[in-house]
Motif scaffolding. Structure first.
Motif, PDB file in Angstrom:
ATOM      1  N   GLY A  48      -3.604  11.881   0.278  1.00  0.00           N
ATOM      2  CA  GLY A  48      -4.665  11.398  -0.593  1.00  0.00           C
ATOM      3  C   GLY A  48      -4.905   9.913  -0.390  1.00  0.00           C
ATOM      4  O   GLY A  48      -4.445   9.311   0.575  1.00  0.00           O
ATOM      5  N   THR A  49      -5.604   9.335  -1.328  1.00  0.00           N
ATOM      6  CA  THR A  49      -6.002   7.942  -1.243  1.00  0.00           C
ATOM      7  C   THR A  49      -4.852   7.018  -1.607  1.00  0.00           C
ATOM      8  O   THR A  49      -4.186   7.217  -2.626  1.00  0.00           O
ATOM      9  CB  THR A  49      -7.188   7.679  -2.198  1.00  0.00           C
ATOM     10  OG1 THR A  49      -8.237   8.592  -1.874  1.00  0.00           O
ATOM     11  CG2 THR A  49      -7.699   6.262  -2.051  1.00  0.00           C
ATOM     12  N   GLU A  50      -4.663   6.014  -0.765  1.00  0.00           N
ATOM     13  CA  GLU A  50      -3.613   5.028  -1.031  1.00  0.00           C
ATOM     14  C   GLU A  50      -3.987   4.180  -2.231  1.00  0.00           C
ATOM     15  O   GLU A  50      -5.147   4.050  -2.580  1.00  0.00           O
ATOM     16  CB  GLU A  50      -3.452   4.094   0.171  1.00  0.00           C
ATOM     17  CG  GLU A  50      -2.955   4.770   1.409  1.00  0.00           C
ATOM     18  CD  GLU A  50      -2.913   3.819   2.594  1.00  0.00           C
ATOM     19  OE1 GLU A  50      -3.529   2.738   2.540  1.00  0.00           O
ATOM     20  OE2 GLU A  50      -2.252   4.160   3.570  1.00  0.00           O
ATOM     21  N   TRP A  51      -2.971   3.588  -2.830  1.00  0.00           N
ATOM     22  CA  TRP A  51      -3.218   2.613  -3.880  1.00  0.00           C
ATOM     23  C   TRP A  51      -2.418   1.350  -3.559  1.00  0.00           C
ATOM     24  O   TRP A  51      -1.468   1.391  -2.795  1.00  0.00           O
ATOM     25  CB  TRP A  51      -2.892   3.177  -5.261  1.00  0.00           C
ATOM     26  CG  TRP A  51      -1.434   3.293  -5.607  1.00  0.00           C
ATOM     27  CD1 TRP A  51      -0.653   2.337  -6.212  1.00  0.00           C
ATOM     28  CD2 TRP A  51      -0.567   4.419  -5.415  1.00  0.00           C
ATOM     29  NE1 TRP A  51       0.623   2.808  -6.396  1.00  0.00           N
ATOM     30  CE2 TRP A  51       0.703   4.091  -5.913  1.00  0.00           C
ATOM     31  CE3 TRP A  51      -0.752   5.692  -4.861  1.00  0.00           C
ATOM     32  CZ2 TRP A  51       1.790   4.967  -5.880  1.00  0.00           C
ATOM     33  CZ3 TRP A  51       0.325   6.553  -4.822  1.00  0.00           C
ATOM     34  CH2 TRP A  51       1.576   6.194  -5.329  1.00  0.00           C
TER      35      TRP A  51
ATOM     36  N   GLN B 178       0.853  -1.187   0.000  1.00  0.00           N
ATOM     37  CA  GLN B 178       0.000   0.000   0.000  1.00  0.00           C
ATOM     38  C   GLN B 178       0.891   1.240   0.000  1.00  0.00           C
ATOM     39  O   GLN B 178       1.804   1.360   0.814  1.00  0.00           O
ATOM     40  CB  GLN B 178      -0.912   0.007   1.203  1.00  0.00           C
ATOM     41  CG  GLN B 178      -1.926  -1.122   1.169  1.00  0.00           C
ATOM     42  CD  GLN B 178      -2.890  -1.034   2.316  1.00  0.00           C
ATOM     43  OE1 GLN B 178      -2.486  -0.899   3.453  1.00  0.00           O
ATOM     44  NE2 GLN B 178      -4.171  -1.112   1.999  1.00  0.00           N
TER      45      GLN B 178
ATOM     46  N   ARG C  60       0.877   5.592  -0.327  1.00  0.00           N
ATOM     47  CA  ARG C  60       0.114   6.844  -0.239  1.00  0.00           C
ATOM     48  C   ARG C  60       0.830   7.907  -1.057  1.00  0.00           C
ATOM     49  O   ARG C  60       2.052   8.028  -0.996  1.00  0.00           O
ATOM     50  CB  ARG C  60       0.032   7.297   1.222  1.00  0.00           C
ATOM     51  CG  ARG C  60      -0.734   8.606   1.416  1.00  0.00           C
ATOM     52  CD  ARG C  60      -0.808   9.016   2.871  1.00  0.00           C
ATOM     53  NE  ARG C  60       0.444   8.920   3.603  1.00  0.00           N
ATOM     54  CZ  ARG C  60       1.395   9.846   3.595  1.00  0.00           C
ATOM     55  NH1 ARG C  60       1.263  10.943   2.903  1.00  0.00           N
ATOM     56  NH2 ARG C  60       2.493   9.674   4.297  1.00  0.00           N
TER      57      ARG C  60
END
Length: 76
Positions: A42-45, A35, A37
């Protein structure tokens, strides 16, 4: 070294996801995926461990500069 040991950046380190050519901060590992960030928040990927590498010195410097610039804009 065992083949299942992590060789990429660890938690809290900068990492480059070669699949999307994005740089971010490793926040952990869940279900065999890393994971990450975005450096500005913002949103993790999720990234496949095979695609996660340590960024080059130039990429790391650019990322750290982006963080410092973002912090200066928000007064941190």
């Amino acid at each position: 070294m065992a083949s299942n040991q992590q060789t990429g950046p660890g938690s809290g380190g900068l990492a480059k996801d070669t699949a999307g050519e994005r740089i971010g901060v490793v926040t952990g590992e869940v279900g065999g995926r890393v994971q990450i960030r975005p450096i500005r928040g913002g949103t993790e990927w999720d990234a496949t461990p095979d695609n996660v590498v340590t960024p080059s010195a130039r990429e790391e410097l650019s990322a750290r500069l982006a963080i410092r610039n973002a912090n200066s804009r928000t007064g941190l």
